[in-house]
Design a protein around this motif. Structure first.
Motif, PDB file in Angstrom:
ATOM      1  N   GLN A  26     -17.363  30.966  97.917  1.00 32.98           N
ATOM      2  CA  GLN A  26     -16.211  30.977  98.815  1.00 32.98           C
ATOM      3  C   GLN A  26     -16.391  31.978  99.946  1.00 32.98           C
ATOM      4  N   SER A  27     -16.948  33.133  99.633  1.00 35.20           N
ATOM      5  CA  SER A  27     -17.122  34.161 100.652  1.00 35.20           C
ATOM      6  C   SER A  27     -18.139  33.749 101.706  1.00 35.20           C
ATOM      7  N   LEU A  28     -19.252  33.176 101.265  1.00 37.48           N
ATOM      8  CA  LEU A  28     -20.308  32.782 102.200  1.00 37.48           C
ATOM      9  C   LEU A  28     -20.077  31.382 102.770  1.00 37.48           C
ATOM     10  N   GLN A  29     -19.099  30.668 102.192  1.00 35.22           N
ATOM     11  CA  GLN A  29     -18.831  29.272 102.587  1.00 35.22           C
ATOM     12  C   GLN A  29     -20.097  28.424 102.448  1.00 35.22           C
ATOM     13  N   ILE A  30     -20.761  28.647 101.325  1.00 42.92           N
ATOM     14  CA  ILE A  30     -21.967  27.892 100.988  1.00 42.92           C
ATOM     15  C   ILE A  30     -21.762  27.284  99.604  1.00 42.92           C
ATOM     16  N   PRO A  31     -22.013  25.993  99.431  1.00 44.75           N
ATOM     17  CA  PRO A  31     -21.874  25.379  98.110  1.00 44.75           C
ATOM     18  C   PRO A  31     -22.824  26.022  97.101  1.00 44.75           C
ATOM     19  N   SER A  32     -22.406  26.055  95.855  1.00 46.27           N
ATOM     20  CA  SER A  32     -23.252  26.606  94.798  1.00 46.27           C
ATOM     21  C   SER A  32     -23.109  25.761  93.544  1.00 46.27           C
ATOM     22  N   GLN A  33     -24.048  25.931  92.631  1.00 42.52           N
ATOM     23  CA  GLN A  33     -24.005  25.201  91.369  1.00 42.52           C
ATOM     24  C   GLN A  33     -24.534  26.096  90.260  1.00 42.52           C
ATOM     25  N   LEU A  34     -23.916  25.982  89.094  1.00 46.51           N
ATOM     26  CA  LEU A  34     -24.282  26.796  87.945  1.00 46.51           C
ATOM     27  C   LEU A  34     -25.168  26.001  86.991  1.00 46.51           C
ATOM     28  N   PHE A  35     -26.311  26.582  86.624  1.00 43.60           N
ATOM     29  CA  PHE A  35     -27.252  25.951  85.703  1.00 43.60           C
ATOM     30  C   PHE A  35     -27.503  26.864  84.515  1.00 43.60           C
ATOM     31  N   THR A  36     -28.004  26.277  83.431  1.00 50.07           N
ATOM     32  CA  THR A  36     -28.509  27.055  82.317  1.00 50.07           C
ATOM     33  C   THR A  36     -30.016  26.891  82.261  1.00 50.07           C
ATOM     34  N   LEU A  37     -30.676  27.746  81.520  1.00 50.89           N
ATOM     35  CA  LEU A  37     -32.130  27.679  81.418  1.00 50.89           C
ATOM     36  C   LEU A  37     -32.606  26.362  80.816  1.00 50.89           C
ATOM     37  N   SER A  38     -31.750  25.719  80.045  1.00 50.31           N
ATOM     38  CA  SER A  38     -32.136  24.480  79.372  1.00 50.31           C
ATOM     39  C   SER A  38     -32.007  23.245  80.260  1.00 50.31           C
ATOM     40  N   ASP A  39     -31.389  23.393  81.432  1.00 52.94           N
ATOM     41  CA  ASP A  39     -31.244  22.237  82.329  1.00 52.94           C
ATOM     42  C   ASP A  39     -32.614  21.772  82.823  1.00 52.94           C
ATOM     43  N   GLN A  40     -32.813  20.469  82.785  1.00 50.14           N
ATOM     44  CA  GLN A  40     -34.109  19.886  83.147  1.00 50.14           C
ATOM     45  C   GLN A  40     -34.020  19.161  84.492  1.00 50.14           C
ATOM     46  N   GLN A  41     -35.190  18.908  85.077  1.00 51.36           N
ATOM     47  CA  GLN A  41     -35.328  18.105  86.299  1.00 51.36           C
ATOM     48  C   GLN A  41     -34.465  18.635  87.443  1.00 51.36           C
ATOM     49  N   VAL A  42     -34.475  19.950  87.605  1.00 52.07           N
ATOM     50  CA  VAL A  42     -33.776  20.567  88.729  1.00 52.07           C
ATOM     51  C   VAL A  42     -34.792  20.875  89.823  1.00 52.07           C
ATOM     52  N   ALA A  43     -34.519  20.435  91.031  1.00 56.88           N
ATOM     53  CA  ALA A  43     -35.426  20.676  92.164  1.00 56.88           C
ATOM     54  C   ALA A  43     -35.138  22.064  92.730  1.00 56.88           C
ATOM     55  N   TRP A  44     -35.666  23.100  92.081  1.00 61.56           N
ATOM     56  CA  TRP A  44     -35.347  24.477  92.433  1.00 61.56           C
ATOM     57  C   TRP A  44     -35.719  24.822  93.872  1.00 61.56           C
ATOM     58  N   SER A  45     -36.806  24.275  94.350  1.00 62.94           N
ATOM     59  CA  SER A  45     -37.251  24.604  95.708  1.00 62.94           C
ATOM     60  C   SER A  45     -36.316  24.053  96.779  1.00 62.94           C
ATOM     61  N   GLY A  46     -35.385  23.198  96.399  1.00 60.00           N
ATOM     62  CA  GLY A  46     -34.447  22.653  97.355  1.00 60.00           C
ATOM     63  C   GLY A  46     -33.279  23.569  97.653  1.00 60.00           C
ATOM     64  N   PHE A  47     -33.162  24.681  96.894  1.00 65.08           N
ATOM     65  CA  PHE A  47     -32.051  25.610  97.102  1.00 65.08           C
ATOM     66  C   PHE A  47     -32.420  26.678  98.118  1.00 65.08           C
ATOM     67  N   ASP A  48     -31.437  27.131  98.847  1.00 68.35           N
ATOM     68  CA  ASP A  48     -31.665  28.220  99.803  1.00 68.35           C
ATOM     69  C   ASP A  48     -31.883  29.551  99.093  1.00 68.35           C
ATOM     70  N   ILE A  83     -26.276  40.870 100.119  1.00 68.64           N
ATOM     71  CA  ILE A  83     -27.705  40.575 100.041  1.00 68.64           C
ATOM     72  C   ILE A  83     -27.993  39.152 100.484  1.00 68.64           C
ATOM     73  N   LEU A  84     -27.205  38.202  99.995  1.00 69.94           N
ATOM     74  CA  LEU A  84     -27.426  36.797 100.341  1.00 69.94           C
ATOM     75  C   LEU A  84     -27.120  36.534 101.812  1.00 69.94           C
ATOM     76  N   SER A  85     -26.086  37.162 102.331  1.00 72.28           N
ATOM     77  CA  SER A  85     -25.719  36.962 103.724  1.00 72.28           C
ATOM     78  C   SER A  85     -26.831  37.433 104.653  1.00 72.28           C
ATOM     79  N   ALA A  86     -27.328  38.639 104.429  1.00 69.86           N
ATOM     80  CA  ALA A  86     -28.406  39.174 105.266  1.00 69.86           C
ATOM     81  C   ALA A  86     -29.696  38.396 105.076  1.00 69.86           C
ATOM     82  N   GLY A  87     -29.960  37.985 103.843  1.00 72.60           N
ATOM     83  CA  GLY A  87     -31.191  37.263 103.567  1.00 72.60           C
ATOM     84  C   GLY A  87     -31.207  35.863 104.141  1.00 72.60           C
ATOM     85  N   LEU A  88     -30.118  35.136 103.957  1.00 72.49           N
ATOM     86  CA  LEU A  88     -30.060  33.751 104.415  1.00 72.49           C
ATOM     87  C   LEU A  88     -29.864  33.644 105.925  1.00 72.49           C
ATOM     88  N   ASN A  89     -29.104  34.568 106.508  1.00 72.53           N
ATOM     89  CA  ASN A  89     -28.802  34.484 107.937  1.00 72.53           C
ATOM     90  C   ASN A  89     -29.826  35.199 108.816  1.00 72.53           C
TER      91      ASN A  89
END
Length: 300
Positions: free
Chosen positions: A50-72, A245-251
């Motif tokens: 909400q603060s960064l106005q960027i969508p996010s998603q919560l995963f667990t270590l057991s989640d499979q077939q996640v395209a991690w490189s597609g995330f910012d 950290i995310l704001s400075a890193g992503l922007n």
């Protein structure tokens, strides 16, 4: 014309399947990874998103077939997740609620990190506010802690009112502790899980309070056990620093180095304070005083 329909249908199915497989990366720009779903993890993900106005998603270590490189960015929550993380990705990886030791050990995979424990220098400053700036403070450090945090030990060692007691042999803990308590007004604990282990902490506290000496820290987790006071960073503090950290890193592509959290609170064990006949200052005033001190000094 009818003969082309099966081929056309197959293409549509493939496109739909691919879109479902990689939907996580397209829907969410920040991935939060936990060992298991928990309200605290859901809250920090929601707050940051909400603060960064960027969508996010919560995963667990057991989640499979996640395209991690597609995330910012990918945020790992906790030492168990950091220790278990084996995924190779081009996405920036930030760890929170992790110890300095774990973050340093896995620094090769980390872009940034927020340590869960307070810095020793902050605990020293808290002790000065509580007992006076002329009070002598003792710190026991193992060889392992000194090796992993040499700058931190060197910084507090430059203070004439801080006495460092090296502990090379765990069997000498009692002797070292008694010597420290005789010459200092308080014992300031370092974040060392072996030194302040469940098997040691009871003995340390009993020995200290027999000499009418309090234990500060090494973290707020020890308050219930009998420590007098400690600084700590709560969920809001971690969220605030992570957003920065995310704001400075992503922007700006400027990622902060892994470090302690500059935002923190103070917690007391009021019962211990009364038993030691101590008058503890207002917590908000203490936080302001410590923050003012840190504004003029950088962490080690």
């Amino acid at each position: 014309m009818d003969a082309l329909k099966p081929l056309w249908c197959r293409k549509v199915i493939i496109v739909l399947w691919c879109s479902l497989l990689f939907s996580a990366a397209s829907v969410a720009d920040i991935a939060f990874v936990v060992r298991e779903r928990h309200p605290m993890a859901e809250q920090i993900a929601k707050t940051v998103s909400q603060s960064l106005q960027i969508p996010s998603q919560l995963f667990t270590l057991s989640d499979q077939q996640v395209a991690w490189s597609g995330f910012d960015a990918i945020v790992l929550l906790g030492d168990p997740v950091l220790d278990a993380w084996q995924t190779s990705t081009d996405s920036p990886v930030v760890a929170v609620f992790v110890s300095r030791e774990s973050a340093q050990r896995r620094s090769a995979i980390l872009t940034s990190a927020i340590y869960v424990e307070p810095p020793l220098s902050r605990q020293i400053e808290l002790s000065k506010v509580l007992f006076g700036f002329d009070a002598y403070l003792g710190v026991i450090v193992t060889d392992a802690f000194t090796a992993s945090a040499p700058n931190e030990v060197a910084k507090v060692q430059r203070d004439d009112h801080v006495n460092i007691y090296p502990l090379s042999d765990p069997n000498n803990l009692n002797r070292t502790l008694i010597e420290l308590l005789a010459d200092n007004q308080a014992l300031v604990g370092v974040y060392d899980s072996e030194l302040y282990s469940p098997s040691n902490i009871k003995n340390i506290l009993i020995t200290a309070y027999r000499q009418n000496r309090p234990l500060i820290g090494p973290s707020s987790a020890y308050i219930r056990a009998g420590a007098l006071a400690s600084t700590y960073s709560d969920l809001d503090d971690v969220s605030k620093r992570l957003i920065e950290i995310l704001s400075a890193g992503l922007n700006k592509k400027e990622w902060a180095k892994q470090d302690y959290n500059p935002y923190f609170q103070v917690r007391y064990n009021e019962q211990v304070g009364r038993s030691l006949n101590l008058s503890l200052p207002n917590i908000n005033d203490v936080v302001k005083a410590l923050t003012k001190t840190e504004d003029h000094h950088e962490f080690p």
